[in-house]
Design a protein around this motif. Structure first.
Motif, PDB file in Angstrom:
ATOM      1  N   ALA A 323       0.859  -1.190   0.000  1.00  0.00           N
ATOM      2  CA  ALA A 323       0.000   0.000   0.000  1.00  0.00           C
ATOM      3  C   ALA A 323       0.886   1.227   0.000  1.00  0.00           C
ATOM      4  O   ALA A 323       1.847   1.305   0.772  1.00  0.00           O
ATOM      5  N   VAL A 324       0.583   2.184  -0.864  1.00  0.00           N
ATOM      6  CA  VAL A 324       1.239   3.484  -0.851  1.00  0.00           C
ATOM      7  C   VAL A 324       0.186   4.522  -0.510  1.00  0.00           C
ATOM      8  O   VAL A 324      -0.790   4.696  -1.257  1.00  0.00           O
ATOM      9  N   ILE A 325       0.369   5.180   0.627  1.00  0.00           N
ATOM     10  CA  ILE A 325      -0.569   6.225   1.055  1.00  0.00           C
ATOM     11  C   ILE A 325       0.039   7.568   0.700  1.00  0.00           C
ATOM     12  O   ILE A 325       1.083   7.956   1.218  1.00  0.00           O
ATOM     13  N   HIS A 490      -8.436  -3.718   2.191  1.00  0.00           N
ATOM     14  CA  HIS A 490      -7.296  -4.062   1.346  1.00  0.00           C
ATOM     15  C   HIS A 490      -6.261  -4.758   2.210  1.00  0.00           C
ATOM     16  O   HIS A 490      -5.629  -4.135   3.063  1.00  0.00           O
ATOM     17  N   GLU A 491      -6.114  -6.066   2.020  1.00  0.00           N
ATOM     18  CA  GLU A 491      -5.095  -6.821   2.744  1.00  0.00           C
ATOM     19  C   GLU A 491      -3.728  -6.483   2.164  1.00  0.00           C
ATOM     20  O   GLU A 491      -3.517  -6.563   0.944  1.00  0.00           O
ATOM     21  N   VAL A 492      -2.785  -6.079   3.027  1.00  0.00           N
ATOM     22  CA  VAL A 492      -1.460  -5.678   2.554  1.00  0.00           C
ATOM     23  C   VAL A 492      -0.379  -6.231   3.475  1.00  0.00           C
ATOM     24  O   VAL A 492      -0.614  -6.517   4.652  1.00  0.00           O
ATOM     25  N   ASP A 493       0.820  -6.363   2.903  1.00  0.00           N
ATOM     26  CA  ASP A 493       1.986  -6.815   3.662  1.00  0.00           C
ATOM     27  C   ASP A 493       2.863  -5.646   4.096  1.00  0.00           C
ATOM     28  O   ASP A 493       3.552  -5.728   5.128  1.00  0.00           O
ATOM     29  N   VAL A 494       2.868  -4.590   3.299  1.00  0.00           N
ATOM     30  CA  VAL A 494       3.736  -3.444   3.546  1.00  0.00           C
ATOM     31  C   VAL A 494       2.923  -2.166   3.336  1.00  0.00           C
ATOM     32  O   VAL A 494       2.172  -2.061   2.359  1.00  0.00           O
TER      33      VAL A 494
END
Length: 650
Positions: A323-325, A490-494
């Motif tokens: 994910a990039v916020i 949204h399932e994310v690792d990073v």
């Protein structure tokens, strides 16, 4: 890492481009350079070396802004004739004149070279910034009073501005120390190492005017190239001997009785030391205090979490759900760099941004062009002039409101509307098959009212199958996912936060007490900084800021210019106090108030006052505390020397 300065060369070795004597050897490299190099710049070099104004007559009808590079509107036969004549001048003994062109000829060359008039008011700045006229070092100036041996200056930060301050203080004969929190120089370019990190300012302008380098690999530098340039400067000017690394300034306190500053410095081991100095130059910069987004649950995320400003180079994103916020400049640079290697990339966009396409953004500087910049006399100066002209004050019209322009328009003038249409055309062309993205990416505020993004693969990345854009509102972050207000997870690792910096808090964590114990924190609050000319504040003698309130060039490139001229102004202030037999200089209250009123009045004429303009240039009360609302040439002139009626000496 990007290619270092002078690929394959040790940056401690003197660069051979500094030897640009005539005649040159007639080599294949020279002929290749003449064939590849920017033709408008070759024209400037030829006229500079020959004073042949007739050649300007030949070209003046073919050169019009803006340019492609090389110029495609100039007839081939004219280009060929120019290259042949310049080749003859470069390789033939005695063919080049040794006297400098007159100012009138230089001005005509400039005007023809950029295809529009270059007015008289720009000449002093241009001669200084493109490297044709370097000032005599202060220590060598006749009649100048030397600083007392016990007069000491402390500089906070060893980034772009702090290094300039150190170099110029050395030239001026001031004993000084630089306090730097990192283990190396470079500031923001030392710290920001995320994939894709780059510079908005064109390479050949984003450097010191006293250390212009041809050793850029691209026309817009990647962050590593910028850092390598600063390392080269630190080596050449022996900056590090003045720097105390791994140290942080925590407090400043002015002693009225001695006109000295007590500066508290915390070392790497946690120990504190108080340094007593005569003057402080704060060069810690606005892009230094990065911030996390205010999102519930961010701390409880179990995966990897990091900010672009604290990137871990060992992080492997291969096959990860990332994910990039944030979709500002950092996010738009990061996303195309990491998208090819991740399994899934979800981009969370809080606000839209205008995106401009610059066809040279990723172009490599060709070997021939680099040879010309290194070896052909005057080529690098004239090329820097071109870059400055089109990246700086030529853009100012975009941020100046036309009072007759419709108030409900998404633009502020005809010029601004033209730039808006240019950006829209690029957006529509890129997403012709994705009307859903066109709607979600189109801003509703005037272009240039907040920082623009240069498209270096950003739009292409958003079209990838493994990239998704979500412009909904984030409700919270769980242990494994980002949950939206509409219930989507949204399932994310990073999680990577490209959420910028705490710019409005210009003091950072500093505790600053001036004359009579007054507190700058109390006067400014958290996000309402005010100054005189972006450099000084009444009540704080010999405390100088750089990139202070309302001194940022938000209409154009030019932070390097701002840094240089502010350092010049500060040393002029110190020199004045020394020559007058005093120890400190302090801005007076009335000029300070008048200046801030002038800024407030002027700001009402600027794009940043548009009802839909909202950016990090504004504080919580919507006051623009950051932008310089005039041209760069106006700030350059204002920083030549202090108005002595606006200061008191102590």
């Amino acid at each position: 890492m990007a290619t270092q300065l002078g690929a394959g060369e040790d940056r401690s070795i003197a660069l051979d481009w500094q030897d640009r004597r005539l005649p040159m050897a007639d080599t294949p490299d020279l002929r290749a350079a003449l064939a590849e190099a920017n033709v408008q710049t070759l024209l400037m070099v030829y006229v500079h070396l020959t004073h042949d104004a007739a050649m300007l007559d030949v070209f003046q009808n073919y050169i019009h802004p803006p340019f492609a590079m090389p110029g495609t509107d100039i007839p081939v036969e004219c280009q060929t004739d120019l290259r042949e004549k310049l080749h003859h001048v470069l390789v033939t003994p005695g063919a080049a004149r040794t006297d400098a062109p007159s100012q009138a000829l230089m001005q005509r060359m400039m005007s023809v070279g950029v295809g529009e008039p270059v007015d008289d008011e720009f000449l002093p700045l241009l001669m200084d910034q493109i490297g044709f006229e370097q000032p005599v070092p202060r220590r060598e100036r006749s009649g100048r009073a030397a600083p007392p041996a016990d007069f000491k200056v402390l500089v906070i930060g060893a980034g772009l501005t702090g290094m300039a301050a150190s170099i110029k203080l050395t030239e001026a004969g001031y004993d000084h120390v630089v306090i730097e929190k990192n283990p190396e120089v470079g500031g923001t370019w030392y710290e920001n190492r995320y994939p894709g990190v780059g510079v908005d300012t064109p390479s050949h302008f984003y450097s010191y005017s006293f250390e212009i380098t041809p050793e850029w690999t691209t026309y817009h530098p990647v962050g590593a190239d910028m850092q390598q340039y600063l390392l080269h400067v630190a080596d050449k000017y022996d900056v590090r001997r003045h720097v105390q690394f791994n140290s942080v300034v925590t407090a400043l306190a002015y002693d009225d009785d001695t006109a000295m500053w007590d500066v508290t410095v915390r070392r790497a081991d946690g120990q504190e030391e108080v340094l007593r100095v005569n003057a402080v130059i704060n060069g810690h910069g606005p892009l230094n205090r990065w911030k996390w987004p205010d999102i519930p649950g961010l701390d409880r995320f179990h995966g990897r979490k990091l900010h672009t400003a604290t990137w871990d180079p060992s992080l492997d994103l291969t096959g990860k759900r990332v994910a990039v916020i944030g979709t500002g400049a950092s996010g738009a640079q990061l996303v195309p760099a990491i998208a090819p290697q991740v399994e899934q990339l979800t981009v969370f966009m809080r606000s839209r941004h205008w995106v401009l396409y610059n066809p040279e953004i990723a172009d490599q500087v060709s070997p021939g062009m680099k040879f010309a910049l290194r070896h052909i006399p005057h080529f690098r100066e004239w090329f820097r002039f071109r870059v400055y002209w089109f990246a700086a004050d030529g853009l100012f019209g975009n941020v100046l409101m036309d009072p007759d322009w419709p108030a409900d328009s998404p633009s502020v003038s005809a010029l601004n509307e033209g730039m808006r249409q240019y950006a829209l055309a690029h957006l529509h062309a890129k997403f012709a098959d994705r009307p859903d993205l066109i709607e979600r990416l189109t801003p509703d505020f005037p272009i240039f009212s907040k920082r623009i993004i240069l498209d270096n693969g950003w739009f292409d990345a958003l079209k990838r199958d493994n990239v998704a854009l979500d412009n909904g509102r984030i409700a919270e972050i769980t242990e494994t996912a980002i949950r939206m207000e509409d219930g989507t997870e949204h399932e994310v690792d990073v999680i990577v936060c490209a959420t910028g910096f705490d710019v409005a808090n210009m003091m950072g964590n500093l505790d600053i007490h001036g004359r009579g114990g007054r507190s700058l924190r109390d006067e400014w609050g958290y996000d309402d900084p005010r100054s005189y000319l972006g450099v000084t504040v009444p009540g704080y003698p010999n405390y100088f800021m750089t990139v202070g309130p309302n001194s940022a060039p938000n209409h154009a490139a030019g932070q390097n210019l701002i840094s240089e001229v502010q350092v010049n102004y500060i040393i002029e202030c110190l020199d004045w106090a020394v020559a007058a037999g005093h120890r400190a200089v302090e801005a007076r209250q009335e000029p300070f108030e008048a200046w801030n009123e002038q800024i407030a009045t002027r700001m009402r004429q600027m794009i940043w006052s548009h009802p839909k303009a909202n950016s990090y240039y504004n504080n919580a009360n919507k006051r623009n505390f950051m932008s310089w609302p005039y041209r760069l040439v106006d700030y350059w002139n204002a920083m030549r020397m202090p108005d002595k009626d606006h200061f008191d000496l102590h």
